[in-house]
Scaffold this motif. Structure first.
Motif, PDB file in Angstrom:
ATOM      1  N   ASN A 181       0.833  -1.207   0.000  1.00 39.60           N
ATOM      2  CA  ASN A 181       0.000   0.000   0.000  1.00 39.60           C
ATOM      3  C   ASN A 181       0.868   1.258   0.000  1.00 39.60           C
ATOM      4  N   ASP A 183       0.027   3.831   1.411  1.00 38.08           N
ATOM      5  CA  ASP A 183      -0.141   4.316   2.779  1.00 38.08           C
ATOM      6  C   ASP A 183       1.147   4.003   3.546  1.00 38.08           C
ATOM      7  N   GLY A 184       1.817   5.052   4.017  1.00 40.95           N
ATOM      8  CA  GLY A 184       3.101   4.866   4.691  1.00 40.95           C
ATOM      9  C   GLY A 184       3.028   3.904   5.874  1.00 40.95           C
ATOM     10  N   THR A 185       1.849   3.738   6.417  1.00 41.72           N
ATOM     11  CA  THR A 185       1.662   2.831   7.552  1.00 41.72           C
ATOM     12  C   THR A 185       2.140   1.420   7.206  1.00 41.72           C
ATOM     13  N   ASP A 186       1.915   1.025   5.963  1.00 42.84           N
ATOM     14  CA  ASP A 186       2.282  -0.337   5.565  1.00 42.84           C
ATOM     15  C   ASP A 186       3.787  -0.547   5.743  1.00 42.84           C
ATOM     16  N   VAL A 188       5.972   1.398   7.380  1.00 39.69           N
ATOM     17  CA  VAL A 188       6.430   1.693   8.741  1.00 39.69           C
ATOM     18  C   VAL A 188       6.163   0.504   9.667  1.00 39.69           C
ATOM     19  N   GLU A 189       4.947  -0.020   9.621  1.00 39.67           N
ATOM     20  CA  GLU A 189       4.613  -1.129  10.531  1.00 39.67           C
ATOM     21  C   GLU A 189       5.364  -2.410  10.179  1.00 39.67           C
ATOM     22  N   LYS A 190       5.615  -2.625   8.881  1.00 43.62           N
ATOM     23  CA  LYS A 190       6.257  -3.889   8.492  1.00 43.62           C
ATOM     24  C   LYS A 190       7.774  -3.851   8.670  1.00 43.62           C
ATOM     25  N   ARG A 192       9.198  -1.834  11.340  1.00 41.84           N
ATOM     26  CA  ARG A 192       9.551  -1.212  12.628  1.00 41.84           C
ATOM     27  C   ARG A 192      10.379  -2.140  13.526  1.00 41.84           C
ATOM     28  N   ASN A 216       7.275   3.389  -2.093  1.00 42.25           N
ATOM     29  CA  ASN A 216       7.715   2.522  -0.986  1.00 42.25           C
ATOM     30  C   ASN A 216       9.195   2.161  -1.109  1.00 42.25           C
TER      31      ASN A 216
END
Ligand code: F6P
Length: 540
Positions: A181, A183-186, A188-190, A192, A216
């Motif tokens: 995605n 979405d930066g969350t993808d 960052v969370e994967k 971290r 990404n």
């Protein structure tokens, strides 16, 4: 042939539908005690029970006639010969060549592509072995422990689905992650909890221009360099899978660390190309070869089995029957195996990007339905969520149940319970429960109508012995070819995806408007303008 609706077989099916549409599966089974075994077929390690479909022998005969009149086998052979059947992009469609055995000959423009396929597979295997053994070292000298595939659509869904499916066979000291995605969350969370010094990124993109993947990949490179503080680290921590060597080089990835594939491999058909590199690292080259062998088993079955025993042909034509005659809008795919949790999502792209079309190959608007909506979840979770609607709702939803005779995780009594649910659900959907049966249970007249199951809800059951890489390959190829059969009947191009373009272009125009310092001049419709202004005002 332009529109299949004009063909005699289609018209005969329409008349036949009017005759049989109310026939109940209860009556079909009562009239033919051998139906359950008779309406079954087997190929490439998969057993298909299609007896719980609302078909008579005449229905099947007419469906096979439709396949003949629409030229399904000729179109199949043209695909397998490498003809440029993707007419809107002028390309051959040869995912079957990706799993052809070493000695096979498959030509594109007069050139045998099989040797190149095996050359790339060999390079992938050598690289996978280096990572798996710890021989490949990161920039600081530590071995790689984390593999992050960055890709989207066909460059993500295949690897993530197959990695989940084959986890049992994976090298468990490696951590696999999939970032797709924008979405930066993808990302960052994967990332971290990962150590950059032990992380390898595989940037997977056929075009190497896809906004999500390039964004990404750029952020992943920044994440890596923030920790390792040396541009030279990129060479040890990034590899690419692409058809676009120039763009790979421009990104800064050494061409020696690029694994190529070809324009005759569609994104959603690319799992068994170098796009499967992350999977190969996880499960090892031998298991990957087994997966390819399973694909090839099903290719051969599709190529050689007669229509009445041909699994993709049967599933494709049964789908046409419900889609075009019963007006069923969707198909539920219900794998009774936790490892296949991502299989419905994978099939959504495979089927809906392939057959979500509304013009024929000749560019005429179709006057009939094309690709269905695909959805589903692994059993038994779905039973406690949406099966209510399948059993008692007003919509007809044909379902594919997928199960295995042996479990990979023997933990009595789980597997028997799981499979009991498969058989119970298809039995309940087909035969239901009549008002008389409900009354016989002593249910009050007031409540009785609520407890009636009409039944006559069609299902396929696919059974295999065990979820092995080979069986998974056959299962994926089965659906690839099912999609092909339906696209051939509908006379559409199953191999382009222009429908994703307009949104991409508009996003490319809107992104600078969101990022502009001064209030931009907006030339969209009033809704889009208002949304952009509100976002700009409130994003902080
Ligand atoms: O969604 C459109 C699409 O072109 C898919 O067909 C493809 O799988 C995906 O984008 C990713 O494309 P690429 O591999 O070129 O990044």
């Amino acid at each position: 042939m332009s529109r299949p609706t004009e063909l005699p077989a289609w018209q005969a099916l329409q008349a036949h539908y009017d005759e049989v549409k109310d026939t109940h599966l209860r009556d079909l089974f009562a009239a033919d005690p051998g139906r359950g075994e008779r309406l079954s077929a087997e190929g490439a390690g998969l057993y298909l029970d299609y007896s719980k479909h609302r078909v008579t022998d005449e229905t099947l005969r007419l469906l096979f006639e439709l396949a003949q009149e629409t030229g399904v086998t000729e179109k199949r052979d043209a695909m397998l010969r490498g003809e440029k059947i993707n007419v809107t992009e002028g390309r051959a469609v040869l995912h079957t060549a990706l799993r052809a055995p070493r000695g096979a000959v498959v030509e594109v423009d007069g050139q045998n592509v099989v040797p190149e396929v095996h050359e790339v597979l060999g390079r992938m295997a050598a690289f996978a072995d280096q990572i798996r053994s710890g021989e490949w070292r990161g920039h600081t000298g530590k071995p790689i422990k984390n593999i992050v595939n960055i890709g989207i659509g066909g460059s993500d869904l295949g690897p993530v689905m197959a990695y989940e499916a084959l986890q049992h066979y994976a090298q468990r000291d490696l951590t696999l992650r999939f970032v797709s995605n924008v979405d930066g969350t993808d990302l960052v969370e994967k990332t971290r909890d990962l150590d950059p010094a032990q992380t390898l990124f595989i940037v997977s993109s056929k075009t190497f221009t896809t906004q999500e993947t390039m964004t990404n990949a750029g952020s992943a490179r920044a994440w890596l360099l923030a920790a390792l503080k040396d541009d030279a680290a990129v060479a040890r921590h990034f590899v690419a899978v692409s058809t676009n060597a120039a763009a790979v080089q421009k990104f800064g990835i050494d061409p020696a660390h690029m694994f190529g594939f070809w324009d005759w491999v569609g994104g959603r058909y690319s799992l068994d190309s170098a796009i499967g590199l992350s999977l190969m690292i996880a499960v090892g080259p031998e298991h990957f070869r087994e997966l390819l062998a399973g694909f090839h088993d099903m290719d051969e079955h599709f190529r050689t089995a007669p229509p009445e025993k041909n699994l993709p042909m049967l599933m494709g034509l049964l789908g046409v029957w419900y889609n075009n005659f019963f007006g069923a809008a969707s198909v539920a795919v219900l794998p009774y195996d936790q490892y296949l949790a991502f299989f419905p999502a994978y099939l959504q792209q495979l089927d809906m990007e392939s057959n979500g079309k509304s013009v024929t190959l000749a560019g005429e608007r179709v006057n009939y339905q094309t690709g269905p909506i695909i959805w589903g979840q692994p059993g038994t979770n779905g039973q406690h969520a949406f099966y209510q609607l399948i059993h008692q709702g007003t919509k007809l939803i044909p379902c594919d149940f997928i199960g295995f005779c042996q479990t990979l995780n023997p933990l009595p009594p789980h597997h028997d319970l799981l499979m009991a649910n498969v058989f119970a659900q298809t039995e309940a959907l087909a035969f239901g429960k009549t008002l008389e049966q409900v009354r016989a249970d002593g249910v009050s007249e007031e409540i009785a109508p609520h407890r009636v199951f009409e039944g006559n809800r069609p299902t396929s059951t696919l059974l295999a012995d065990r979820l092995t890489p080979r069986v998974l390959g056959a299962l994926i190829a089965l659906y690839e070819h099912k999609v092909f059969v339906q696209g051939a009947v509908w006379n559409i191009n199953s191999f382009d995806q222009w429908g994703v373009e307009l949104g991409k272009v508009l996003a490319g125009q809107i992104a600078p408007e969101l990022q502009a310092g001064a209030e931009p001049e907006l030339r969209h419709d009033s809704s889009t303008n208002a949304l952009i202004r509100r976002y700009r005002a409130r994003r902080g």
